[in-house]
Write a protein that holds these residues in place. Structure first.
Motif, short mmCIF file in Angstrom:
data_model
loop_
_atom_site.label_atom_id
_atom_site.label_comp_id
_atom_site.label_asym_id
_atom_site.label_seq_id
_atom_site.Cartn_x
_atom_site.Cartn_y
_atom_site.Cartn_z
N LYS A 1 0.83 -1.21 0.00
CA LYS A 1 0.00 0.00 0.00
C LYS A 1 0.86 1.26 0.00
CE LYS A 1 -4.09 -1.94 2.11
NZ LYS A 1 -4.81 -2.18 3.36
N ALA A 2 2.00 1.18 0.68
CA ALA A 2 2.82 2.39 0.85
C ALA A 2 4.15 2.32 0.12
CB ALA A 2 3.07 2.62 2.34
N VAL A 3 4.75 1.14 0.05
CA VAL A 3 6.11 1.04 -0.49
C VAL A 3 6.16 -0.01 -1.59
CG1 VAL A 3 8.51 0.44 0.08
CG2 VAL A 3 7.16 1.76 1.71
N ALA A 4 6.83 0.32 -2.69
CA ALA A 4 7.05 -0.63 -3.78
C ALA A 4 8.54 -0.70 -4.06
CB ALA A 4 6.30 -0.22 -5.03
N ALA A 5 9.01 -1.89 -4.47
CA ALA A 5 10.42 -2.05 -4.83
C ALA A 5 10.52 -2.87 -6.11
CB ALA A 5 11.19 -2.71 -3.70
N VAL A 6 11.49 -2.53 -6.93
CA VAL A 6 11.66 -3.12 -8.25
C VAL A 6 13.13 -3.45 -8.47
CG1 VAL A 6 11.22 -2.72 -10.71
CG2 VAL A 6 9.89 -1.48 -9.02
N THR A 7 13.40 -4.54 -9.18
CA THR A 7 14.76 -4.80 -9.63
C THR A 7 14.80 -4.66 -11.14
OG1 THR A 7 16.60 -6.37 -9.56
CG2 THR A 7 14.44 -7.33 -9.74
N VAL A 8 15.86 -4.05 -11.65
CA VAL A 8 15.98 -3.78 -13.08
C VAL A 8 17.33 -4.33 -13.57
CG1 VAL A 8 15.93 -2.02 -14.89
CG2 VAL A 8 14.62 -1.67 -12.78
N LYS B 1 23.04 -7.73 -22.25
CA LYS B 1 23.39 -7.61 -23.67
C LYS B 1 22.58 -8.64 -24.43
CE LYS B 1 27.81 -5.60 -22.86
NZ LYS B 1 29.05 -5.23 -23.54
N LYS B 2 21.90 -8.18 -25.47
CA LYS B 2 20.99 -9.03 -26.21
C LYS B 2 21.71 -10.24 -26.82
CE LYS B 2 16.64 -8.92 -28.04
NZ LYS B 2 15.40 -8.40 -27.48
N LYS B 3 22.89 -10.01 -27.32
CA LYS B 3 23.62 -11.04 -28.06
C LYS B 3 24.04 -12.20 -27.16
CE LYS B 3 26.99 -10.89 -31.85
NZ LYS B 3 28.07 -10.06 -32.43
N THR B 4 24.52 -11.87 -25.95
CA THR B 4 25.11 -12.88 -25.07
C THR B 4 24.25 -13.19 -23.85
OG1 THR B 4 26.25 -11.17 -23.84
CG2 THR B 4 27.44 -12.15 -25.69
N GLY B 5 23.26 -12.34 -23.56
CA GLY B 5 22.47 -12.53 -22.35
C GLY B 5 23.19 -12.07 -21.08
N LYS B 6 24.40 -11.57 -21.23
CA LYS B 6 25.21 -11.17 -20.08
C LYS B 6 24.66 -9.91 -19.40
CE LYS B 6 29.96 -10.25 -19.16
NZ LYS B 6 31.25 -9.81 -19.73
N VAL B 7 24.51 -9.99 -18.08
CA VAL B 7 24.08 -8.82 -17.31
C VAL B 7 25.23 -7.82 -17.24
CG1 VAL B 7 23.20 -8.02 -15.10
CG2 VAL B 7 22.52 -10.27 -15.95
N PHE B 8 25.01 -6.57 -17.67
CA PHE B 8 26.10 -5.58 -17.58
C PHE B 8 25.81 -4.47 -16.57
CE2 PHE B 8 24.44 -1.94 -19.93
CZ PHE B 8 23.46 -2.50 -20.74
N ALA B 9 24.59 -4.43 -16.06
CA ALA B 9 24.26 -3.49 -14.98
C ALA B 9 23.01 -4.00 -14.29
CB ALA B 9 24.04 -2.08 -15.52
N ILE B 10 22.87 -3.66 -13.02
CA ILE B 10 21.67 -4.08 -12.28
C ILE B 10 21.34 -2.99 -11.27
CG2 ILE B 10 22.95 -5.40 -10.55
CD1 ILE B 10 20.58 -7.45 -10.68
N GLY B 11 20.04 -2.69 -11.16
CA GLY B 11 19.64 -1.64 -10.25
C GLY B 11 18.42 -2.01 -9.44
N ARG B 12 18.18 -1.21 -8.43
CA ARG B 12 16.97 -1.40 -7.62
C ARG B 12 16.34 -0.04 -7.38
NH1 ARG B 12 18.73 -3.50 -2.79
NH2 ARG B 12 19.95 -4.97 -3.99
N HIS B 13 15.03 0.00 -7.32
CA HIS B 13 14.31 1.25 -7.20
C HIS B 13 13.23 1.07 -6.14
CE1 HIS B 13 12.01 4.61 -9.62
NE2 HIS B 13 12.37 4.99 -8.42
N THR B 14 13.26 1.91 -5.12
CA THR B 14 12.25 1.86 -4.07
C THR B 14 11.40 3.12 -4.15
OG1 THR B 14 13.78 0.64 -2.66
CG2 THR B 14 11.85 1.58 -1.58
#
Lengths: 154, 154, 154, 154
Positions: free
Chosen positions: C121-128, C132-145
């Protein structure tokens, strides 16, 4: 507000029984305190999954898992995943963050899933997800960044 | 790599003396473990400054202050600063982060300076600075965000 | 070191052509600057996946995706996932963090996967996660509250 | 919910005037977009203080400073403080975090105070405080960790 009220807030009483107990503990006690009783369920390159039943000793004053315990688990199990990735050293911590999504209570079974995002020559990063075993619901998530090349200075 | 080697990495031996000791600890033990022996030096509205001599029980395997202990202190002393700002509740943790800048060793005197950045109706945020007493050098810094209106659900 | 050398570091020249261009831009320009050309590939409750070809306008001086652009995408696509979870409001930001794992260069195709961790109701959190499309390799990761109940004050 | 509604959420209309404008922008445009018009007030070893009047182009849909702009300023001015500390390279970003405490509106004068916490051989960390000029109130605070030894791989 005065020093005494903050001391009471911390429930710090000089000469109490618990103070004596704390003072007699062996060195490097935080680590066994936090992970004693944990079960390692799965190890893959760069990934460690553990199960633990939340022990009363790790509760906060709301009787849920202490935020400091969660952060300590991010530190320890993040390092374990880096070790499981075959890194020669687990390095030193550069940054740890934790987002708390829900409370987890005493005797709840939880699953802690730690996966490396990158293990380079100098910098490694790990994501650590805390899930309730019963529902699979994520109740906390953390990230741990380490500097690996500790022979040269940070 | 196998489960046994990760268990050895964690120095987890079933039936060890330290395991017995851990199992007998009272509930909510993490808090006294972390702050027993701390001295509250200064309290102002929204600010708490403490001094502590790093105790052997809070060391890691490098014999420096455990990153999990630093994070637990951000949690506890961040909450103390919110309490010192006159908030009716210290709420529940939303996010904790810590950046580690240098190691601090056993018996070093450190100063922990916790200041509220905001105490609103719903959200409070605190910055917590860890300094070496001798040199004034910041060796770790953290931030703690809490949700205060805990009667309504998070 | 002087003010002029830092100005040169920023490549800020008064009266330059680029300054004139910037000054004529319409309000709220950061958002279209960042996401123009993005393609929405998948929408599920609490999840939005997008693809984008890194445009030259979002590069830094190393000719890789600017860290500020990554953070802005965490903000925008984190909010989109909260919207996709059916929240009546996307609220206001409480905290954003990003860990950078690798560089991504002009014209690389990337995939941005944004998933809500909690929408209360009050707080939401997301992971982003940025892959890279070609390799599927994660090159950055973030979180947003985010704090959702913006009618009552933060 | 469908792709079209999320596109509308983003106000992304193919072939719009703003899309044409965005597509004609020169490379590396995010940096001048963000800091054009900023004034450098103070430079000391490891510290840079700037003033800026919030320009309409950096607003979000609430007409306050966009969270992505704040994060981009943490990136840029954090790097400037590392440069002002005399580091031979400003390195690459490892982690950026921002806590948002209050809104700041168009034409408000703000002060951005960026101070290095550590500049080592390999890792540097900076804290960046955003204050309202009129009241001195902190409305956002960020931290930026960089890896400096970029000749060897991250």
């Amino acid at each position: 507000m005065d020093v005494e009220s903050v001391k009471r807030y911390f429930k710090l009483e000089d000469g109490s029984e618990i103070e004596s107990l704390v003072n007699e503990l062996p060195p490097r006690f935080l680590e066994p305190l936090t992970i004693s009783g944990i079960r390692v369920d799965l190890i893959e390159p760069g990934r460690v999954v553990c199960t633990m039943k939340i022990p009363p000793r790790l509760l906060n004053s709301y009787n849920s898992l202490h935020g400091g315990a969660t952060a300590t688990l991010v530190d320890l199990l993040g390092s374990a995943a880096i070790y499981a990735a075959g890194a020669p050293s687990v390095g030193v911590s550069v940054e740890i963050n934790v987002t708390y999504l829900d409370a987890a209570y005493a005797d709840e079974e939880i699953e802690i899933d730690s996966r490396t995002l990158r293990v380079g020559k100098a910098v490694a990063a790990v994501t650590v997800e805390f899930r309730k075993k019963k529902t699979g619901k994520v109740f906390a998530i953390g990230r741990h960044t380490k500097y690996l090349a500790i022979t040269s200075k940070l």
